[in-house]
Design a protein around this motif. Structure first.
Motif, PDB file in Angstrom:
ATOM      1  N   PRO A  99       0.804  -1.236   0.000  1.00 38.78           N
ATOM      2  CA  PRO A  99       0.000   0.000   0.000  1.00 38.78           C
ATOM      3  C   PRO A  99       0.832   1.279   0.000  1.00 38.78           C
ATOM      4  O   PRO A  99       0.561   2.203  -0.784  1.00 38.78           O
ATOM      5  CB  PRO A  99      -0.830  -0.131   1.279  1.00 38.78           C
ATOM      6  CG  PRO A  99      -0.894  -1.597   1.546  1.00 38.78           C
ATOM      7  CD  PRO A  99       0.410  -2.140   1.095  1.00 38.78           C
ATOM      8  N   ALA A 100       1.835   1.360   0.874  1.00 33.29           N
ATOM      9  CA  ALA A 100       2.628   2.582   0.959  1.00 33.29           C
ATOM     10  C   ALA A 100       3.439   2.815  -0.307  1.00 33.29           C
ATOM     11  O   ALA A 100       3.541   3.946  -0.796  1.00 33.29           O
ATOM     12  CB  ALA A 100       3.555   2.522   2.173  1.00 33.29           C
ATOM     13  N   ALA A 101       4.013   1.753  -0.859  1.00 29.48           N
ATOM     14  CA  ALA A 101       4.818   1.902  -2.079  1.00 29.48           C
ATOM     15  C   ALA A 101       3.966   2.419  -3.231  1.00 29.48           C
ATOM     16  O   ALA A 101       4.375   3.335  -3.963  1.00 29.48           O
ATOM     17  CB  ALA A 101       5.461   0.577  -2.452  1.00 29.48           C
ATOM     18  N   LEU A 102       2.775   1.846  -3.420  1.00 31.98           N
ATOM     19  CA  LEU A 102       1.901   2.287  -4.497  1.00 31.98           C
ATOM     20  C   LEU A 102       1.509   3.747  -4.321  1.00 31.98           C
ATOM     21  O   LEU A 102       1.539   4.533  -5.280  1.00 31.98           O
ATOM     22  CB  LEU A 102       0.647   1.414  -4.539  1.00 31.98           C
ATOM     23  CG  LEU A 102      -0.401   1.815  -5.584  1.00 31.98           C
ATOM     24  CD1 LEU A 102       0.155   1.649  -6.989  1.00 31.98           C
ATOM     25  CD2 LEU A 102      -1.680   0.992  -5.410  1.00 31.98           C
ATOM     26  N   ALA A 103       1.157   4.126  -3.097  1.00 28.29           N
ATOM     27  CA  ALA A 103       0.728   5.506  -2.848  1.00 28.29           C
ATOM     28  C   ALA A 103       1.862   6.488  -3.092  1.00 28.29           C
ATOM     29  O   ALA A 103       1.659   7.549  -3.697  1.00 28.29           O
ATOM     30  CB  ALA A 103       0.207   5.627  -1.420  1.00 28.29           C
ATOM     31  N   ILE A 104       3.062   6.161  -2.640  1.00 28.41           N
ATOM     32  CA  ILE A 104       4.197   7.073  -2.816  1.00 28.41           C
ATOM     33  C   ILE A 104       4.507   7.253  -4.296  1.00 28.41           C
ATOM     34  O   ILE A 104       4.711   8.379  -4.778  1.00 28.41           O
ATOM     35  CB  ILE A 104       5.429   6.543  -2.060  1.00 28.41           C
ATOM     36  CG1 ILE A 104       5.194   6.632  -0.553  1.00 28.41           C
ATOM     37  CG2 ILE A 104       6.680   7.337  -2.444  1.00 28.41           C
ATOM     38  CD1 ILE A 104       6.268   5.964   0.283  1.00 28.41           C
ATOM     39  N   VAL A 105       4.554   6.159  -5.048  1.00 26.60           N
ATOM     40  CA  VAL A 105       4.841   6.249  -6.479  1.00 26.60           C
ATOM     41  C   VAL A 105       3.760   7.054  -7.199  1.00 26.60           C
ATOM     42  O   VAL A 105       4.054   7.932  -8.019  1.00 26.60           O
ATOM     43  CB  VAL A 105       4.978   4.840  -7.082  1.00 26.60           C
ATOM     44  CG1 VAL A 105       4.926   4.890  -8.607  1.00 26.60           C
ATOM     45  CG2 VAL A 105       6.286   4.196  -6.632  1.00 26.60           C
ATOM     46  N   ALA A 106       2.503   6.770  -6.899  1.00 25.69           N
ATOM     47  CA  ALA A 106       1.400   7.449  -7.581  1.00 25.69           C
ATOM     48  C   ALA A 106       1.394   8.947  -7.290  1.00 25.69           C
ATOM     49  O   ALA A 106       1.251   9.774  -8.202  1.00 25.69           O
ATOM     50  CB  ALA A 106       0.070   6.813  -7.179  1.00 25.69           C
ATOM     51  N   VAL A 107       1.531   9.314  -6.024  1.00 25.80           N
ATOM     52  CA  VAL A 107       1.433  10.727  -5.644  1.00 25.80           C
ATOM     53  C   VAL A 107       2.644  11.516  -6.134  1.00 25.80           C
ATOM     54  O   VAL A 107       2.510  12.639  -6.638  1.00 25.80           O
ATOM     55  CB  VAL A 107       1.255  10.858  -4.123  1.00 25.80           C
ATOM     56  CG1 VAL A 107       1.339  12.314  -3.683  1.00 25.80           C
ATOM     57  CG2 VAL A 107      -0.092  10.276  -3.701  1.00 25.80           C
ATOM     58  N   THR A 108       3.850  10.954  -6.003  1.00 28.43           N
ATOM     59  CA  THR A 108       5.036  11.681  -6.463  1.00 28.43           C
ATOM     60  C   THR A 108       5.065  11.807  -7.980  1.00 28.43           C
ATOM     61  O   THR A 108       5.594  12.792  -8.519  1.00 28.43           O
ATOM     62  CB  THR A 108       6.330  10.998  -5.988  1.00 28.43           C
ATOM     63  OG1 THR A 108       6.335   9.620  -6.398  1.00 28.43           O
ATOM     64  CG2 THR A 108       6.450  11.061  -4.476  1.00 28.43           C
ATOM     65  N   ALA A 109       4.498  10.830  -8.688  1.00 24.07           N
ATOM     66  CA  ALA A 109       4.466  10.907 -10.149  1.00 24.07           C
ATOM     67  C   ALA A 109       3.437  11.923 -10.631  1.00 24.07           C
ATOM     68  O   ALA A 109       3.632  12.562 -11.673  1.00 24.07           O
ATOM     69  CB  ALA A 109       4.149   9.534 -10.743  1.00 24.07           C
ATOM     70  N   ALA A 110       2.363  12.109  -9.875  1.00 24.96           N
ATOM     71  CA  ALA A 110       1.275  12.961 -10.337  1.00 24.96           C
ATOM     72  C   ALA A 110       1.343  14.390  -9.829  1.00 24.96           C
ATOM     73  O   ALA A 110       0.788  15.295 -10.456  1.00 24.96           O
ATOM     74  CB  ALA A 110      -0.068  12.341  -9.915  1.00 24.96           C
ATOM     75  N   TRP A 139       9.690   2.173  -7.282  1.00 25.44           N
ATOM     76  CA  TRP A 139       9.157   1.978  -8.634  1.00 25.44           C
ATOM     77  C   TRP A 139       9.314   0.522  -9.072  1.00 25.44           C
ATOM     78  O   TRP A 139       8.397  -0.049  -9.683  1.00 25.44           O
ATOM     79  CB  TRP A 139       9.863   2.910  -9.611  1.00 25.44           C
ATOM     80  CG  TRP A 139       9.318   4.300  -9.611  1.00 25.44           C
ATOM     81  CD1 TRP A 139       9.703   5.342  -8.812  1.00 25.44           C
ATOM     82  CD2 TRP A 139       8.268   4.802 -10.446  1.00 25.44           C
ATOM     83  NE1 TRP A 139       8.958   6.471  -9.094  1.00 25.44           N
ATOM     84  CE2 TRP A 139       8.070   6.173 -10.095  1.00 25.44           C
ATOM     85  CE3 TRP A 139       7.475   4.248 -11.448  1.00 25.44           C
ATOM     86  CZ2 TRP A 139       7.118   6.972 -10.718  1.00 25.44           C
ATOM     87  CZ3 TRP A 139       6.524   5.060 -12.058  1.00 25.44           C
ATOM     88  CH2 TRP A 139       6.347   6.389 -11.701  1.00 25.44           C
ATOM     89  N   GLY A 140      10.463  -0.066  -8.783  1.00 24.74           N
ATOM     90  CA  GLY A 140      10.666  -1.466  -9.136  1.00 24.74           C
ATOM     91  C   GLY A 140       9.657  -2.370  -8.475  1.00 24.74           C
ATOM     92  O   GLY A 140       9.119  -3.298  -9.092  1.00 24.74           O
TER      93      GLY A 140
END
Length: 275
Positions: A109-120, A239-240
């Motif tokens: 959960p945390a990895a997905l949220a961090i990647v999504a929010v920082t990318a957007a 990301w990986g």
């Protein structure tokens, strides 16, 4: 003694304690800038969304999983204000209930949220440099992580990932003609240790089969390393992990293996949506 028994009964208790200690060390010893709204927002949003989702799908509310997610977000994610952190915490918990295959959530959960929010959003980023390279910080993070992953019977996961990352770092240095001090410096990262021991080691989002798990860990390391060094992507390991996560159901299908319980205590009757 009773408190210790309660702590050791579930590996998640140890993980919450370890993450809390690392946050405390960052604020007290490393002089992190930690406004109160950061942990308050992460914890409040994670608990609220967990409670709401549990009520919707009619499963018992469990406070431990959202606290672990909130701790990871507090350690790794930086935002300009509470709004983006609120979004990240909400997305992290909601993803466990929305994106599922064969009874398990797909992404950490945390990895997905961090990647999504920082990318957007330009107002969100990961700050690995906040950890510095002090040896005691690295040893403390690794020691706490080893205790937690050992209790969860997944101690080999962070060690395999760190070995793969170290091999890639040394190979790149040899290819470029860099001195060995360069990869050694890169490996002295508290953020890398936190990722290895508290994110990729999540038993719920990795293949069950030991051989498949080892291959998947190598893939996470290779993807993250390539993105971080060839495409200059911040937080390459995150990301990986996010990119490789959808392959876990395929690994489980190709190499079936009995699942290992995250909780060593007697399991509750299955409700279809674990906490």
């Amino acid at each position: 003694m009773r408190a210790l028994d309660i702590l050791m009964r579930d590996p998640r208790h140890g993980q919450i304690l370890a993450l809390s200690c690392l946050i405390g060390a960052g604020v007290l010893a490393l002089s992190w800038e930690m406004p109160l709204w950061r942990p308050v927002t992460a914890i409040s949003a994670a608990l609220a969304v967990q409670a709401l989702a549990s009520w919707i799908v009619k499963v018992p509310f469990d406070w431990r999983s959202p606290l672990i997610t909130a701790g990871s977000l507090t350690l790794l994610l930086r935002t300009d204000g509470p709004a983006l952190l609120l979004l990240a915490a909400s997305l992290a918990i909601a993803s466990k209930f929305l994106f599922r295959v064969r009874g398990r959530h797909i992404w950490n959960p945390a990895a997905l949220a961090i990647v999504a929010v920082t990318a957007a959003a330009p107002g969100a980023w990961v700050s690995p440099g906040q950890w510095g390279t002090e040896a005691w910080v690295i040893l403390a993070a690794a020691g706490l992580g080893t205790l937690v992953t050992g209790r969860a019977r997944r101690a080999e996961v962070p060690l395999l990932f760190l070995a793969a990352w170290a091999g890639l770092s040394v190979g790149r240095a040899l290819w470029l003609g860099d001195p060995m001090a360069v990869p050694l410096h890169q490996l002295q990262s508290g953020a890398l240790i936190v990722f290895a021991f508290f994110m990729i080691s999540d038993p719920m989002t990795q293949p069950w089969h030991p051989g498949a798990r080892a291959a998947w860990i190598g893939l996470v390391a290779a993807l993250g390393f390539a993105l971080q060094h060839a495409w200059i992507v911040d937080a390459g390991p995150l990301w990986g992990l996010v990119l490789a996560a959808p392959l876990v159901p395929l690994f489980d299908r190709l190499l079936p293996h009995p699942s290992a319980a995250w909780r060593p205590t007697a399991p509750r009757p299955s409700t279809g949506v674990p906490a």
